[in-house]
Design a protein around this motif. Structure first.
Motif, PDB file in Angstrom:
ATOM      1  N   SER A  49      36.330  21.862  35.149  1.00 35.00           N
ATOM      2  CA  SER A  49      35.212  22.549  36.904  1.00 35.00           C
ATOM      3  C   SER A  49      36.564  22.450  37.792  1.00 35.00           C
ATOM      4  O   SER A  49      35.762  22.157  38.795  1.00 35.00           O
ATOM      5  CB  SER A  49      34.618  21.910  36.345  1.00 35.00           C
ATOM      6  N   SER A  50      38.286  21.603  37.735  1.00 31.71           N
ATOM      7  CA  SER A  50      38.596  20.806  38.548  1.00 31.71           C
ATOM      8  C   SER A  50      39.536  22.466  38.886  1.00 31.71           C
ATOM      9  O   SER A  50      39.562  21.671  40.503  1.00 31.71           O
ATOM     10  CB  SER A  50      39.480  20.540  37.511  1.00 31.71           C
ATOM     11  N   PHE A  51      39.642  23.816  39.205  1.00 36.45           N
ATOM     12  CA  PHE A  51      40.225  24.414  39.412  1.00 36.45           C
ATOM     13  C   PHE A  51      38.966  25.108  40.127  1.00 36.45           C
ATOM     14  O   PHE A  51      38.828  25.677  41.057  1.00 36.45           O
ATOM     15  CB  PHE A  51      40.652  25.317  38.721  1.00 36.45           C
ATOM     16  N   ARG A  52      37.376  24.946  40.434  1.00 35.00           N
ATOM     17  CA  ARG A  52      37.180  25.624  41.407  1.00 35.00           C
ATOM     18  C   ARG A  52      36.701  25.436  41.947  1.00 35.00           C
ATOM     19  O   ARG A  52      36.261  26.576  43.296  1.00 35.00           O
ATOM     20  CB  ARG A  52      35.036  25.749  40.061  1.00 35.00           C
ATOM     21  N   PRO A  53      36.887  24.047  42.635  1.00 35.94           N
ATOM     22  CA  PRO A  53      36.655  23.842  43.674  1.00 35.94           C
ATOM     23  C   PRO A  53      37.862  24.801  44.967  1.00 35.94           C
ATOM     24  O   PRO A  53      37.734  25.049  45.832  1.00 35.94           O
ATOM     25  CB  PRO A  53      37.159  22.952  43.680  1.00 35.94           C
ATOM     26  N   TYR A  54      39.682  25.134  44.203  1.00 35.78           N
ATOM     27  CA  TYR A  54      40.227  25.458  44.989  1.00 35.78           C
ATOM     28  C   TYR A  54      40.132  26.616  45.183  1.00 35.78           C
ATOM     29  O   TYR A  54      40.531  27.826  46.171  1.00 35.78           O
ATOM     30  CB  TYR A  54      41.928  25.800  44.213  1.00 35.78           C
ATOM     31  N   VAL A  55      39.239  27.679  44.454  1.00 41.23           N
ATOM     32  CA  VAL A  55      39.453  29.176  44.906  1.00 41.23           C
ATOM     33  C   VAL A  55      37.705  28.992  45.614  1.00 41.23           C
ATOM     34  O   VAL A  55      37.720  30.159  46.352  1.00 41.23           O
ATOM     35  CB  VAL A  55      38.536  29.673  43.196  1.00 41.23           C
ATOM     36  N   ASP A  56      36.987  28.233  45.811  1.00 38.33           N
ATOM     37  CA  ASP A  56      35.481  28.314  46.582  1.00 38.33           C
ATOM     38  C   ASP A  56      36.167  28.041  47.447  1.00 38.33           C
ATOM     39  O   ASP A  56      35.108  28.960  48.491  1.00 38.33           O
ATOM     40  CB  ASP A  56      34.355  27.494  46.277  1.00 38.33           C
ATOM     41  N   ALA A  57      37.051  27.489  47.903  1.00 36.79           N
ATOM     42  CA  ALA A  57      37.616  27.678  49.481  1.00 36.79           C
ATOM     43  C   ALA A  57      38.253  28.205  50.357  1.00 36.79           C
ATOM     44  O   ALA A  57      38.446  29.074  51.027  1.00 36.79           O
ATOM     45  CB  ALA A  57      38.349  25.902  49.186  1.00 36.79           C
ATOM     46  N   LEU A  58      38.446  30.200  49.155  1.00 39.00           N
ATOM     47  CA  LEU A  58      38.923  30.873  49.697  1.00 39.00           C
ATOM     48  C   LEU A  58      37.560  32.105  49.194  1.00 39.00           C
ATOM     49  O   LEU A  58      38.017  33.024  50.116  1.00 39.00           O
ATOM     50  CB  LEU A  58      40.206  31.763  48.539  1.00 39.00           C
ATOM     51  N   ARG A  59      36.649  31.239  48.905  1.00 38.51           N
ATOM     52  CA  ARG A  59      35.697  32.604  49.178  1.00 38.51           C
ATOM     53  C   ARG A  59      34.885  33.795  50.984  1.00 38.51           C
ATOM     54  O   ARG A  59      34.572  34.418  50.582  1.00 38.51           O
ATOM     55  CB  ARG A  59      34.350  31.853  48.399  1.00 38.51           C
ATOM     56  N   ASP A  60      35.111  32.964  51.953  1.00 33.92           N
ATOM     57  CA  ASP A  60      34.611  32.767  53.029  1.00 33.92           C
ATOM     58  C   ASP A  60      35.509  34.469  52.957  1.00 33.92           C
ATOM     59  O   ASP A  60      35.631  35.003  54.503  1.00 33.92           O
ATOM     60  CB  ASP A  60      34.273  32.113  53.504  1.00 33.92           C
ATOM     61  N   SER A  61      36.890  34.188  53.319  1.00 32.01           N
ATOM     62  CA  SER A  61      38.137  35.008  53.422  1.00 32.01           C
ATOM     63  C   SER A  61      38.421  36.322  52.611  1.00 32.01           C
ATOM     64  O   SER A  61      39.188  37.693  53.339  1.00 32.01           O
ATOM     65  CB  SER A  61      39.135  34.313  53.545  1.00 32.01           C
ATOM     66  N   TYR A  62      37.223  36.614  51.223  1.00 34.92           N
ATOM     67  CA  TYR A  62      37.239  37.669  50.763  1.00 34.92           C
ATOM     68  C   TYR A  62      36.686  37.944  50.452  1.00 34.92           C
ATOM     69  O   TYR A  62      34.993  37.915  50.330  1.00 34.92           O
ATOM     70  CB  TYR A  62      38.237  37.648  49.962  1.00 34.92           C
ATOM     71  N   GLU A  63      36.363  39.365  49.736  1.00 34.50           N
ATOM     72  CA  GLU A  63      35.007  40.443  49.158  1.00 34.50           C
ATOM     73  C   GLU A  63      34.829  40.087  47.741  1.00 34.50           C
ATOM     74  O   GLU A  63      34.032  40.030  47.403  1.00 34.50           O
ATOM     75  CB  GLU A  63      34.903  41.696  50.225  1.00 34.50           C
ATOM     76  N   PHE A  64      36.733  40.006  47.356  1.00 36.78           N
ATOM     77  CA  PHE A  64      36.539  39.894  46.016  1.00 36.78           C
ATOM     78  C   PHE A  64      37.975  39.273  45.706  1.00 36.78           C
ATOM     79  O   PHE A  64      39.051  39.238  46.055  1.00 36.78           O
ATOM     80  CB  PHE A  64      36.974  41.205  44.964  1.00 36.78           C
ATOM     81  N   ILE A  65      38.220  38.605  44.582  1.00 34.01           N
ATOM     82  CA  ILE A  65      38.646  37.399  44.243  1.00 34.01           C
ATOM     83  C   ILE A  65      39.184  37.349  42.903  1.00 34.01           C
ATOM     84  O   ILE A  65      38.237  37.380  41.994  1.00 34.01           O
ATOM     85  CB  ILE A  65      38.995  35.911  44.678  1.00 34.01           C
ATOM     86  N   PHE A  66      40.754  38.586  42.229  1.00 32.63           N
ATOM     87  CA  PHE A  66      40.569  38.111  40.567  1.00 32.63           C
ATOM     88  C   PHE A  66      41.215  37.284  40.279  1.00 32.63           C
ATOM     89  O   PHE A  66      42.222  36.980  40.960  1.00 32.63           O
ATOM     90  CB  PHE A  66      41.509  39.675  40.446  1.00 32.63           C
ATOM     91  N   VAL A  67      41.552  36.421  38.802  1.00 31.54           N
ATOM     92  CA  VAL A  67      42.022  35.735  38.789  1.00 31.54           C
ATOM     93  C   VAL A  67      42.402  35.751  36.944  1.00 31.54           C
ATOM     94  O   VAL A  67      41.517  36.864  36.191  1.00 31.54           O
ATOM     95  CB  VAL A  67      41.084  33.878  38.065  1.00 31.54           C
ATOM     96  N   ASP A  68      44.168  36.284  37.291  1.00 33.59           N
ATOM     97  CA  ASP A  68      44.588  36.532  35.931  1.00 33.59           C
ATOM     98  C   ASP A  68      45.143  35.846  34.904  1.00 33.59           C
ATOM     99  O   ASP A  68      46.391  34.958  35.195  1.00 33.59           O
ATOM    100  CB  ASP A  68      46.302  37.642  36.537  1.00 33.59           C
ATOM    101  N   VAL A  69      44.691  35.652  33.667  1.00 30.92           N
ATOM    102  CA  VAL A  69      44.690  34.227  32.432  1.00 30.92           C
ATOM    103  C   VAL A  69      45.704  35.065  31.346  1.00 30.92           C
ATOM    104  O   VAL A  69      45.682  36.498  31.409  1.00 30.92           O
ATOM    105  CB  VAL A  69      43.193  34.083  32.451  1.00 30.92           C
TER     106      VAL A  69
END
Length: 271
Positions: free
Chosen positions: A118-138
């Motif tokens: 669960s450690s990476f989710r807060p980093y991504v959540d902090a970006l949510r208000d700036s975008y409509e879509f966020i893609f994570v390439d694994v």
């Protein structure tokens, strides 16, 4: 504006995940949606493609990479501090080979598996208000570091190259997401659908594997729009993404991924 976080994924490599991520994101951005792509792979293929794209749009001027994803995580910096604007509406969180130490970092810093995942989710959540879509390439591997990326997502799209081994990989991937990510870790994610990537249009093997996928997952779970492997898409890896409306091959490539992007939005709205 609160972003939906997605990943195109499969355990099998060479199925076109990174190209699909880049070109769906590009076409969403070209349609006016605010998009961010996060490179979560130490091979940094998405970063390389996006940096070449930036250069092609800026008279071969190189982009300035402030720091890599691993640096941001180890120094606990917001991802927005290292984000690069590639084009209008399209941003990149870059990666580099130093991300290969991420697994050791997780086990050293976080005492439990759930904390690591669960450690990476807060980093991504902090970006949510700036975008409509966020893609994570694994990367195309089964490893705990990928679990951290998947845990940060809302939706996964399973990329299925129409080959027998890829179908097996897709089946294993779906089972893993259910048994490990959802049942064990209570990950707040769902699978939006299966996206077929055809090696050859109307080839018997492609059609047979596609039918097997329909039988396994159900017609409603298979994207109606399929991606056909194209030489122009492979060329983008060398040149960066080009989008010349007068070039029939550029147009053909983008039309395919634009259709996938539109179906993705329709499926999200239907959920």
């Amino acid at each position: 504006m609160t972003a939906t976080v997605l990943s195109f994924a499969n355990f099998k490599g060479g199925v076109g995940k990174t190209s699909t991520t880049a070109l769906v994101a590009w076409n969403l951005a070209q349609s006016g949606h605010k998009v961010c792509v996060i490179d979560f792979d130490p091979q940094a293929n998405l970063t390389a493609l996006m940096i070449k794209t930036y250069a092609s749009l800026h008279n071969d001027m190189p982009a300035t990479i402030k720091a890599s994803l691993m640096t941001a995580i180890t120094e606990d910096k917001p991802l927005k501090d290292i984000t690069i604007s590639i084009s209008d509406n399209l941003d990149l969180v870059p990666n580099a080979v130093d991300f290969s130490i991420y697994g050791n970092f997780l086990t050293t810093k976080y005492p439990t598996e759930k904390d690591q995942v669960s450690s990476f989710r807060p980093y991504v959540d902090a970006l949510r208000d700036s975008y409509e879509f966020i893609f994570v390439d694994v990367p195309p591997t089964l490893q705990p570091t990928n679990d951290a990326a998947f845990y940060a997502c809302d939706q996964l799209i399973v990329v299925l190259q129409t080959q027998e081994r890829a179908l097996s990989g897709a089946e294993q991937f779906v089972k893993y997401m259910q048994s490990v990510m959802i049942d064990r870790y209570n990950a707040p994610l769902d699978i939006l659908g299966i996206l077929p990537v055809l090696t050859e249009r109307r080839a018997p093997v492609d059609e047979a594997v596609l039918q097997a996928a329909i039988d396994e997952f159900g017609t409603e779970n298979i994207f109606e729009n399929h991606v056909l492997i194209q030489s122009r898409v492979k060329r983008f890896d060398m040149t960066g993404i080009t989008d010349n409306a007068k070039d029939m091959w550029d147009k053909k490539a983008h039309n395919a991924y634009k259709a996938v992007a539109e179906e993705m939005i329709a499926r999200l709205e239907a959920n």
